[in-house]
Scaffold this motif. Structure first.
Motif, PDB file in Angstrom:
ATOM      1  N   GLU A 209       0.822  -1.201   0.000  1.00 52.44           N
ATOM      2  CA  GLU A 209       0.000   0.000   0.000  1.00 52.44           C
ATOM      3  C   GLU A 209       0.863   1.260   0.000  1.00 52.44           C
ATOM      4  O   GLU A 209       0.597   2.220  -0.732  1.00 52.44           O
ATOM      5  N   LYS A 212       2.541   1.937  -3.393  1.00 55.56           N
ATOM      6  CA  LYS A 212       1.622   2.539  -4.356  1.00 55.56           C
ATOM      7  C   LYS A 212       1.355   4.006  -4.011  1.00 55.56           C
ATOM      8  O   LYS A 212       1.288   4.862  -4.903  1.00 55.56           O
ATOM      9  N   ALA A 216       2.610   7.557  -6.203  1.00 57.92           N
ATOM     10  CA  ALA A 216       1.659   8.541  -6.735  1.00 57.92           C
ATOM     11  C   ALA A 216       1.919   9.954  -6.196  1.00 57.92           C
ATOM     12  O   ALA A 216       1.243  10.904  -6.599  1.00 57.92           O
ATOM     13  N   LYS A 314      -5.985  11.755   1.051  1.00 56.30           N
ATOM     14  CA  LYS A 314      -7.087  11.134   0.297  1.00 56.30           C
ATOM     15  C   LYS A 314      -6.930  11.393  -1.197  1.00 56.30           C
ATOM     16  O   LYS A 314      -7.222  10.520  -2.030  1.00 56.30           O
ATOM     17  N   ASP A 318      -6.415   8.576  -4.013  1.00 55.05           N
ATOM     18  CA  ASP A 318      -7.339   8.509  -5.145  1.00 55.05           C
ATOM     19  C   ASP A 318      -6.564   8.365  -6.455  1.00 55.05           C
ATOM     20  O   ASP A 318      -6.970   7.622  -7.357  1.00 55.05           O
ATOM     21  N   ARG A 319      -5.437   9.063  -6.543  1.00 53.14           N
ATOM     22  CA  ARG A 319      -4.591   8.939  -7.741  1.00 53.14           C
ATOM     23  C   ARG A 319      -3.918   7.576  -7.805  1.00 53.14           C
ATOM     24  O   ARG A 319      -3.702   7.024  -8.888  1.00 53.14           O
ATOM     25  N   ALA A 320      -3.578   7.033  -6.636  1.00 54.39           N
ATOM     26  CA  ALA A 320      -2.858   5.758  -6.594  1.00 54.39           C
ATOM     27  C   ALA A 320      -3.771   4.577  -6.888  1.00 54.39           C
ATOM     28  O   ALA A 320      -3.295   3.459  -7.106  1.00 54.39           O
ATOM     29  N   LYS A 321      -5.093   4.829  -6.834  1.00 55.14           N
ATOM     30  CA  LYS A 321      -6.132   3.864  -7.186  1.00 55.14           C
ATOM     31  C   LYS A 321      -6.522   2.833  -6.113  1.00 55.14           C
ATOM     32  O   LYS A 321      -7.526   2.165  -6.277  1.00 55.14           O
ATOM     33  N   PRO A 322      -5.793   2.670  -4.995  1.00 55.79           N
ATOM     34  CA  PRO A 322      -6.349   1.802  -3.956  1.00 55.79           C
ATOM     35  C   PRO A 322      -7.533   2.506  -3.286  1.00 55.79           C
ATOM     36  O   PRO A 322      -7.767   3.688  -3.535  1.00 55.79           O
ATOM     37  N   ASP A 323      -8.287   1.785  -2.473  1.00 58.14           N
ATOM     38  CA  ASP A 323      -9.452   2.369  -1.813  1.00 58.14           C
ATOM     39  C   ASP A 323      -9.005   3.469  -0.861  1.00 58.14           C
ATOM     40  O   ASP A 323      -8.338   3.206   0.142  1.00 58.14           O
ATOM     41  N   LYS A 324      -9.371   4.716  -1.157  1.00 60.69           N
ATOM     42  CA  LYS A 324      -8.882   5.832  -0.340  1.00 60.69           C
ATOM     43  C   LYS A 324      -9.449   5.812   1.071  1.00 60.69           C
ATOM     44  O   LYS A 324      -8.917   6.457   1.968  1.00 60.69           O
TER      45      LYS A 324
END
Length: 383
Positions: A209, A212, A216, A314, A318-324
């Motif tokens: 996590e 990622k 970003a 957050k 959001d840019r990194a694409k995991p669940d923020k």
């Protein structure tokens, strides 16, 4: 002397949020149930409690008097008669001193005023909310009238009407018990009467996590969140970190009192935390480019503390694409603590780094290791 008025209001939700709205009287002087004035118009507002408001010593006192309109108006008239009798020199027992007993409303007002002077704004806000809810659920006028049943009803009120989480119910109950203790009231409830909650295991970030997230980030964002991760500091501690707190020679950062900004560390404890060399190098690079007239490490325009770290986190997530929703600031602190303990740092040292007042708070971060070495041991056991 002129009569002194006691106002009766009803708390209701309007387009501008929750407000104490003036009630409406019918021609016979009775309160119209659930009818209030909003923007100069009569509106029906179901639910919510009625409140008396008056002045004592130039200060406003507000007291919840339940949800029954007729009972609330009767108590308004009684209170107004008492105040005006005293105001005109008659021998009447005042509201806040009946047979030597104090009113709940005045005790709450005084307690919150003292809390505002001696505690942090966040603590004052927590006590204000808890005691407002307590007065909404408990319709006793005097402190000495409060009994065990009122506290049990308060717990149920928080759970059922205010939809509070079990942890929030416990915290607000504890705040009210602290208030009562300060008034000399003890022993109303037993150990089994306290609201219970499940102590959730602190969540930490997985390395994947973090990889990622940092991938970003731009350079500035990466420094923000590496600082959170590698110091284990609380959000406000990061906000109020000065360059004078960073010791580049010793590779440490201190959490210190900032009298010029009216800020103090939690529990008023200053402390020193060692930081890794790679973070030191990045801080050196930032300082070389920083505004020399501003002492904050992470300032905003005008040399003010940065207040939106969470929003920034957050946005990066959001840019990194995991669940923020899985990203929040305190999770960095939990990760710092758990990784330190996994690395073999003793509990007492980690307690000092985190600024915990008791060892139990630190022990929450003692998680079973998930390292490759541990997995190999498990495989050997069940080979």
């Amino acid at each position: 002397m002129a009569n002194r008025e006691v106002n009766l209001t009803k708390r209701g939700k309007t387009t501008h949020g929750w407000r104490y709205c003036r009630v409406v009287l019918s021609a016979n002087g009775r309160v119209k149930p659930d009818v209030v004035i909003v923007n100069k118009k009569e509106e029906k507002h179901l639910g919510g409690a009625y409140y008396l408001e008056w002045r004592e010593g130039g200060k406003r006192v507000r007291l919840s008097v339940g949800k029954d309109a007729a009972d609330a108006n009767a108590r308004r008239l009684r209170k107004e008669a008492e105040i005006n009798a005293v105001n005109n020199g008659l021998e009447v027992v005042p509201e806040n001193s009946k047979n030597g007993h104090r009113s709940l409303a005045s005790a709450v007002t005084e307690y919150l005023e003292e809390t505002k002077l001696t505690r942090k704004p966040k603590t004052h806000a927590a006590y204000s909310k808890a005691l407002a809810y307590f007065q909404e659920s408990c319709h006793k006028l005097f402190l000495h009238e409060i009994e065990r049943r009122d506290l049990l009803k308060f717990s149920a009120f928080l759970r059922d009407e205010k939809k509070q989480s079990p942890r929030s119910v416990h915290n607000k109950f504890e705040n009210v018990m602290t208030f009562l203790k300060a008034q000399g009231i003890r022993g109303l409830v037993g150990k089994n009467d306290w609201p219970r909650f499940t102590e959730e295991e602190p969540e930490i970030y997985e390395q994947e996590e973090l990889d990622k997230l940092f991938a970003a980030c731009d350079d500035e964002e990466r420094l923000w969140f590496e600082f959170f991760l590698m110091t284990g500091m609380r959000e406000q501690e990061v906000m109020y970190t000065y360059w004078s707190d960073v010791n580049f020679a010793a590779n440490t950062v201190r959490v210190t009192h900032k009298p010029d900004r009216g800020w103090t560390p939690k529990a008023y404890k200053e402390r020193e935390i060692p930081i890794p060399a790679k973070l030191v190098e990045r801080l050196k690079a930032r300082k070389a480019k920083a505004d020399k007239t501003c002492g904050l490490v992470f300032p905003t325009a005008g040399c003010n503390p940065k207040l939106d770290f969470l929003d920034c986190l957050k946005a990066v997530a959001d840019r990194a694409k995991p669940d923020k929703e899985n990203f929040w600031l305190h999770k960095f602190r939990a990760t710092f603590a758990t990784w330190s303990l996994w690395a073999g740092v003793d509990l007492r040292t980690v307690q000092q780094w985190l600024g915990h007042s008791d060892m139990e708070s630190t022990m929450r971060y003692l998680k079973p290791s998930r390292s490759q070495h541990v997995r190999e041991k498990v495989n050997e056991i069940f080979a």
